[in-house]
Design a protein around this motif. Structure first.
Motif, PDB file in Angstrom:
ATOM      1  N   LYS A 230       0.706  -1.215   0.267  1.00  0.00           N
ATOM      2  CA  LYS A 230       0.268   0.030   0.335  1.00  0.00           C
ATOM      3  C   LYS A 230       0.560   1.408   0.188  1.00  0.00           C
ATOM      4  O   LYS A 230       1.505   1.651   0.776  1.00  0.00           O
ATOM      5  N   ASP A 231       0.759   2.447  -0.948  1.00  0.00           N
ATOM      6  CA  ASP A 231       1.449   3.268  -0.803  1.00  0.00           C
ATOM      7  C   ASP A 231       0.641   4.616  -1.090  1.00  0.00           C
ATOM      8  O   ASP A 231      -0.082   4.531  -2.045  1.00  0.00           O
ATOM      9  N   GLU A 232      -0.011   4.571   0.770  1.00  0.00           N
ATOM     10  CA  GLU A 232      -0.812   5.618   1.125  1.00  0.00           C
ATOM     11  C   GLU A 232      -0.665   7.556  -0.209  1.00  0.00           C
ATOM     12  O   GLU A 232      -1.926   7.813  -0.471  1.00  0.00           O
ATOM     13  N   ARG A 233       0.743   7.733  -0.281  1.00  0.00           N
ATOM     14  CA  ARG A 233       1.084   8.979  -1.105  1.00  0.00           C
ATOM     15  C   ARG A 233      -0.239   8.538  -2.282  1.00  0.00           C
ATOM     16  O   ARG A 233      -0.265   9.440  -3.301  1.00  0.00           O
ATOM     17  N   GLN A 236      -3.580   8.493  -2.540  1.00  0.00           N
ATOM     18  CA  GLN A 236      -3.987   9.993  -2.545  1.00  0.00           C
ATOM     19  C   GLN A 236      -3.696  11.019  -3.405  1.00  0.00           C
ATOM     20  O   GLN A 236      -4.765  11.397  -4.339  1.00  0.00           O
ATOM     21  N   TYR A 253      -7.975  -1.739  -0.139  1.00  0.00           N
ATOM     22  CA  TYR A 253      -6.804  -1.762  -0.329  1.00  0.00           C
ATOM     23  C   TYR A 253      -6.153  -2.107   1.362  1.00  0.00           C
ATOM     24  O   TYR A 253      -5.796  -1.765   2.500  1.00  0.00           O
TER      25      TYR A 253
END
Length: 379
Positions: A230-233, A236, A253
């Motif tokens: 998971k790549d939060e950036r 978003q 996710y």
């Protein structure tokens, strides 16, 4: 004395970013390790041992992507008399072995070309440099032997000067036995689609999300699952803007999950989405098929092979979210076609096993290892 194989790659099986190519390499090599001495050289990474013996393979890690290239050359020169074959695995990165290893003692191993991925994944001017130099860099190897994993990549090799006789295609494998039909999980009560892999534009997650948004207009109960780091950036900045706020809750996710949970969710999903622009094969396509779930792919190198050109999966008519959504709709509405494709994919997956991969590699080795008195020829 066992023949000595020197394998050069940009990553190994323990690398934090190891993917399908690294799994393929390790599974293939460990199945011949009883009869061959195998040394694998790749760059070092944080937490990795400089030397590690794993499943009969000696993994040597040194330097960076740049400095490992001269290190590999120096290692070869130092041990040339005992090395019988050098395999240069090209995955964007390469070791330029035609410049220092005799033709009879070397082979290229390539899963896929990079081509358009340079423009998607790499910043300028490096994208332009990589794209413009890829063909001449690969043509350095065109007089030697080549190993690959799909007909798509074999065709790419032939397009730059390799002959058909030089190229050997090794079959893909699975590290588990395809589930028996009575072990398949019941499908979710609502249309549920799944993406498994990295959050990267070229892998197709952006298109998959957009296709889901399109589908939701017609099937408001549909759900979408995402499995992988998971790549939060990225979520978003790249994915959330693609999704109306009122349906973001229908996208889950999960991040990394266990192998068991991944297969279980694959089996429960209506279909896997894999709209990548280019792959060596697409291992998750075969994994999903092995647990009773078809995959929707773009007509792209590697993926078209994994779904047998649409006979063992869904292949879109265009590389667009709209075309992807159209096939998602077919999965839901045309149940007869869905079952036909689902079972065809499952039967194809039953032919794939790493033991088969290893045996093909062993057969190739037995035919191709050079004799001691072969005259040294370079490029």
């Amino acid at each position: 004395m066992k023949p000595h194989l020197l394998f050069l790659s940009w990553r190994d099986i323990k690398h934090p970013k190891a993917g399908g190519a690294e799994v393929f390499t390790h599974e293939m090599l460990r199945r011949v390790a009883d009869d061959y001495t195998i040394t694998h050289i790749s760059p070092a990474f944080e937490g990795g041992h400089d030397v590690e013996f794993l499943d009969g393979i000696t993994y040597v890690r040194h330097g960076t992507l740049a400095t490992v290239i001269p290190y590999a050359a120096s290692y070869y020169y130092k041990h040339a008399s005992s090395i019988d074959l050098v395999v240069d695995q090209v995955n964007t990165h390469q070791f330029f072995t035609p410049l220092y290893v005799p033709r009879a003692k070397r082979a290229l191993f390539i899963h896929q070309f990079t081509r358009e991925i340079w423009q998607i994944n790499v910043k300028r001017p490096y994208a332009w440099l990589g794209e413009q130099t890829e063909t001449p860099r690969l043509q350095l190897y065109r007089h030697g032997r080549a190993l690959t994993v799909s007909q798509s990549t074999a065709d790419d090799l032939r397009s730059i000067g390799f002959s058909k006789q030089q190229i050997t295609i090794l079959p893909e494998g699975l590290d588990f036995v395809p589930w028996k039909e009575d072990a398949w999980q019941p499908k979710e009560a609502v249309p549920t689609f799944l993406y498994v892999g990295r959050m990267s534009a070229y892998k197709g997650i952006d298109d998959a999300i957009q296709a889901f948004v399109i589908l939701k207009q017609e099937f408001p109960t549909a759900k979408f699952w995402v499995i992988g780091k998971k790549d939060e950036r990225y979520i978003q900045q790249q994915l959330d803007p693609l999704v109306p706020e009122e349906i973001r809750g229908d996208i889950t996710y999960f991040g990394f999950v266990s192998a068991e949970e991944k297969l279980e969710r694959m089996s429960r999903a209506t279909a896997l989405l894999f709209p990548s622009k280019r792959e060596g094969w697409g291992l998750t396509v075969s994994e999903a098929a092995a647990v009773g779930t078809p995959t929707i792919v773009y007509d792209a190198p590697g993926l078209r092979d994994a779904v047998q050109y649409g006979m063992a999966g869904y292949m879109t008519v265009a590389q667009s979210p709209g075309a992807l959504a159209s096939e998602m709709r077919s999965c839901i509405q045309d149940t007869e076609q869905y079952d036909t494709i689902r079972y065809a994919a499952y039967r194809f997956a039953q032919t794939l096993h790493w033991d088969n991969t290893g045996q093909h590699f062993r057969n190739w080795l037995q035919n191709e290892l050079p004799l001691p008195d072969v005259k040294e020829e370079y490029v």
